[in-house]
Design a protein around this motif. Structure first.
Motif, PDB file in Angstrom:
ATOM      1  N   CYS A   1      -0.621  -4.249  10.554  1.00 46.31           N
ATOM      2  CA  CYS A   1      -1.255  -4.007   9.260  1.00 46.31           C
ATOM      3  C   CYS A   1      -1.925  -5.283   8.761  1.00 46.31           C
ATOM      4  O   CYS A   1      -1.351  -6.377   8.844  1.00 46.31           O
ATOM      5  CB  CYS A   1      -0.209  -3.535   8.258  1.00 46.31           C
ATOM      6  SG  CYS A   1      -0.898  -3.183   6.626  1.00 46.31           S
ATOM      7  N   THR A   2      -3.126  -5.117   8.240  1.00 45.28           N
ATOM      8  CA  THR A   2      -3.901  -6.271   7.771  1.00 45.28           C
ATOM      9  C   THR A   2      -3.458  -6.744   6.386  1.00 45.28           C
ATOM     10  O   THR A   2      -3.978  -7.741   5.898  1.00 45.28           O
ATOM     11  CB  THR A   2      -5.401  -5.925   7.741  1.00 45.28           C
ATOM     12  OG1 THR A   2      -5.579  -4.747   6.933  1.00 45.28           O
ATOM     13  CG2 THR A   2      -5.927  -5.685   9.142  1.00 45.28           C
ATOM     14  N   HIS A   3      -2.511  -6.052   5.780  1.00 41.67           N
ATOM     15  CA  HIS A   3      -2.001  -6.517   4.486  1.00 41.67           C
ATOM     16  C   HIS A   3      -1.007  -7.651   4.694  1.00 41.67           C
ATOM     17  O   HIS A   3      -1.289  -8.787   4.348  1.00 41.67           O
ATOM     18  CB  HIS A   3      -1.372  -5.351   3.716  1.00 41.67           C
ATOM     19  CG  HIS A   3      -0.792  -5.743   2.395  1.00 41.67           C
ATOM     20  ND1 HIS A   3       0.491  -5.422   2.009  1.00 41.67           N
ATOM     21  CD2 HIS A   3      -1.336  -6.443   1.365  1.00 41.67           C
ATOM     22  CE1 HIS A   3       0.725  -5.892   0.799  1.00 41.67           C
ATOM     23  NE2 HIS A   3      -0.369  -6.518   0.381  1.00 41.67           N
ATOM     24  N   ARG A   4       0.124  -7.346   5.299  1.00 46.79           N
ATOM     25  CA  ARG A   4       1.122  -8.398   5.515  1.00 46.79           C
ATOM     26  C   ARG A   4       1.756  -8.353   6.895  1.00 46.79           C
ATOM     27  O   ARG A   4       2.807  -8.961   7.107  1.00 46.79           O
ATOM     28  CB  ARG A   4       2.211  -8.334   4.459  1.00 46.79           C
ATOM     29  CG  ARG A   4       1.736  -8.791   3.103  1.00 46.79           C
ATOM     30  CD  ARG A   4       2.895  -9.142   2.237  1.00 46.79           C
ATOM     31  NE  ARG A   4       2.472  -9.366   0.874  1.00 46.79           N
ATOM     32  CZ  ARG A   4       3.295  -9.367  -0.153  1.00 46.79           C
ATOM     33  NH1 ARG A   4       4.574  -9.151   0.032  1.00 46.79           N
ATOM     34  NH2 ARG A   4       2.845  -9.592  -1.365  1.00 46.79           N
TER      35      ARG A   4
ATOM     36  N   CYS B   1       1.307   2.506   7.072  1.00 44.55           N
ATOM     37  CA  CYS B   1       2.123   1.296   7.119  1.00 44.55           C
ATOM     38  C   CYS B   1       3.432   1.577   6.383  1.00 44.55           C
ATOM     39  O   CYS B   1       3.415   2.016   5.234  1.00 44.55           O
ATOM     40  CB  CYS B   1       1.395   0.125   6.468  1.00 44.55           C
ATOM     41  SG  CYS B   1       2.396  -1.372   6.520  1.00 44.55           S
TER      42      CYS B   1
ATOM     43  N   HIS C   1       4.111  -0.985   2.662  1.00 42.72           N
ATOM     44  CA  HIS C   1       3.541  -0.772   1.319  1.00 42.72           C
ATOM     45  C   HIS C   1       2.599   0.429   1.303  1.00 42.72           C
ATOM     46  O   HIS C   1       1.731   0.533   0.449  1.00 42.72           O
ATOM     47  CB  HIS C   1       2.798  -2.028   0.846  1.00 42.72           C
ATOM     48  CG  HIS C   1       3.596  -3.290   1.012  1.00 42.72           C
ATOM     49  ND1 HIS C   1       3.337  -4.200   2.001  1.00 42.72           N
ATOM     50  CD2 HIS C   1       4.669  -3.744   0.348  1.00 42.72           C
ATOM     51  CE1 HIS C   1       4.219  -5.194   1.927  1.00 42.72           C
ATOM     52  NE2 HIS C   1       5.032  -4.937   0.934  1.00 42.72           N
TER      53      HIS C   1
ATOM     54  N   ALA D   1      -0.010   1.458   3.057  1.00 45.08           N
ATOM     55  CA  ALA D   1      -1.445   1.453   3.361  1.00 45.08           C
ATOM     56  C   ALA D   1      -1.710   2.517   4.417  1.00 45.08           C
ATOM     57  O   ALA D   1      -0.864   2.785   5.275  1.00 45.08           O
ATOM     58  CB  ALA D   1      -1.880   0.084   3.878  1.00 45.08           C
TER      59      ALA D   1
ATOM     60  N   VAL E   1      -9.625   1.500   6.410  1.00 51.35           N
ATOM     61  CA  VAL E   1      -8.648   1.641   5.334  1.00 51.35           C
ATOM     62  C   VAL E   1      -9.014   2.855   4.479  1.00 51.35           C
ATOM     63  O   VAL E   1     -10.149   2.998   4.043  1.00 51.35           O
ATOM     64  CB  VAL E   1      -8.640   0.380   4.429  1.00 51.35           C
ATOM     65  CG1 VAL E   1      -7.660   0.558   3.273  1.00 51.35           C
ATOM     66  CG2 VAL E   1      -8.288  -0.860   5.238  1.00 51.35           C
TER      67      VAL E   1
ATOM     68  N   GLY F   1      -5.028   1.478   0.012  1.00 51.56           N
ATOM     69  CA  GLY F   1      -4.529   0.105  -0.023  1.00 51.56           C
ATOM     70  C   GLY F   1      -3.018   0.053  -0.025  1.00 51.56           C
ATOM     71  O   GLY F   1      -2.377   1.081   0.096  1.00 51.56           O
ATOM     72  N   PRO F   2      -2.475  -1.136  -0.108  1.00 53.48           N
ATOM     73  CA  PRO F   2      -3.105  -2.382  -0.537  1.00 53.48           C
ATOM     74  C   PRO F   2      -3.886  -3.129   0.545  1.00 53.48           C
ATOM     75  O   PRO F   2      -4.548  -4.109   0.223  1.00 53.48           O
ATOM     76  CB  PRO F   2      -1.913  -3.225  -1.002  1.00 53.48           C
ATOM     77  CG  PRO F   2      -0.785  -2.761  -0.141  1.00 53.48           C
ATOM     78  CD  PRO F   2      -1.016  -1.291   0.042  1.00 53.48           C
ATOM     79  N   ALA F   3      -3.827  -2.692   1.774  1.00 54.63           N
ATOM     80  CA  ALA F   3      -4.629  -3.372   2.799  1.00 54.63           C
ATOM     81  C   ALA F   3      -6.106  -3.230   2.437  1.00 54.63           C
ATOM     82  O   ALA F   3      -6.532  -2.199   1.900  1.00 54.63           O
ATOM     83  CB  ALA F   3      -4.352  -2.760   4.164  1.00 54.63           C
ATOM     84  N   GLU F   4      -6.881  -4.250   2.729  1.00 51.28           N
ATOM     85  CA  GLU F   4      -8.320  -4.219   2.440  1.00 51.28           C
ATOM     86  C   GLU F   4      -9.152  -4.265   3.704  1.00 51.28           C
ATOM     87  O   GLU F   4     -10.255  -3.729   3.746  1.00 51.28           O
ATOM     88  CB  GLU F   4      -8.690  -5.377   1.510  1.00 51.28           C
ATOM     89  CG  GLU F   4      -8.041  -5.244   0.144  1.00 51.28           C
ATOM     90  CD  GLU F   4      -8.386  -6.398  -0.779  1.00 51.28           C
ATOM     91  OE1 GLU F   4      -9.068  -7.345  -0.354  1.00 51.28           O
ATOM     92  OE2 GLU F   4      -7.956  -6.342  -1.947  1.00 51.28           O
TER      93      GLU F   4
END
Ligand code: FES
Length: 155
Positions: free
Chosen positions: A98-101, A115, A118, A120, A128, A131-134
Motif C-alpha cells: 500500500c502506498t499509504h503506509r 488495504c 486503513h 484504502a 486509488v 483513500g487515505p492512499a493517494e
C-alpha cells in the motif's frame, strides 16, 4: 467480613483490573499489523521466484502458469513483492504494498484491492478508488514464455 470472603473479593478485583491489559495484549494493534506487513486474507506468504536471474530487458521468471491456475501468487522478487493474478482471463502483476503506509493489500472477491490497515481501495490496475492512499499501486509488465510467467521488475 471473614478472611476467606475478603480474599475472594480481592481475587475478583485483581482479575477485573487486569482484564483490560490482557485484552489489549491479545489484540493486534494497527502498528503491529503494519510492521508485520499484514497480508490480508488471500495474499498468503510470498513464495520464492521461479528464477533469480533478471534478463537484459528487466524481466524475471517469477512463477509458472500451473501456479497461477491455482489462484493468485505472491512472489518475493529480487527487489520487490509481486502479486500475480488473472483478471478477465488476462495476467496482471503489481506491487501489493500500500502506498499509504506500506501494509500489504488483499484482492477482494469484487475485484478490488483493499488495504487492511486503513481501508484504502485500489482497482486491479492499481488506481486509488478510496483513500487515505493517494498514489496508485505500482504495476508491472507481465508476459508468458511457455509455462514461465515473467514480470518486468526492473527498469
Ligand atoms: Fe494502506 Fe494505510 S497502509 S491505507
Amino acid at each position: 467480613m471473614e478472611r476467606r470472603q475478603f480474599l475472594s473479593w480481592v481475587g475478583v478485583g485483581m482479575l477485573a483490573s487486569s482484564l483490560p491489559f490482557a485484552l489489549a495484549a491479545c489484540s493486534q494493534t494497527e502498528e503491529q499489523a503494519e510492521a508485520e506487513g499484514d497480508t490480508g486474507d488471500n495474499a498468503g506468504d510470498p513464495v520464492a521466484p521461479l528464477e533469480t536471474t533478471v534478463d537484459d530487458q528487466g524481466f524475471q521468471a517469477l512463477a509458472t502458469r500451473e501456479q497461477l491456475a491455482l489462484g493468485p501468487v505472491l512472489v518475493q522478487s529480487a527487489t520487490l513483492p509481486v502479486f500475480i493474478f488473472e483478471i478477465d482471463g488476462e495476467m496482471a502483476a503489481l506491487n501489493p504494498t500500500c502506498t499509504h503506509r506500506g501494509c500489504t493489500v488483499a484482492l477482494q472477491e469484487d475485484g478490488t484491492f483493499l488495504c487492511p490497515c486503513h481501508d484504502a481501495q485500489f482497482t486491479t490496475a492499481g488506481a486509488v478508488t478510496n483513500g487515505p492512499a493517494e498514489a496508485p499501486l505500482t504495476t508491472f509488465e507481465i508476459k508468458a514464455e511457455g509455462d514461465r510467467i515473467l514480470v518486468k521488475v526492473e527498469a
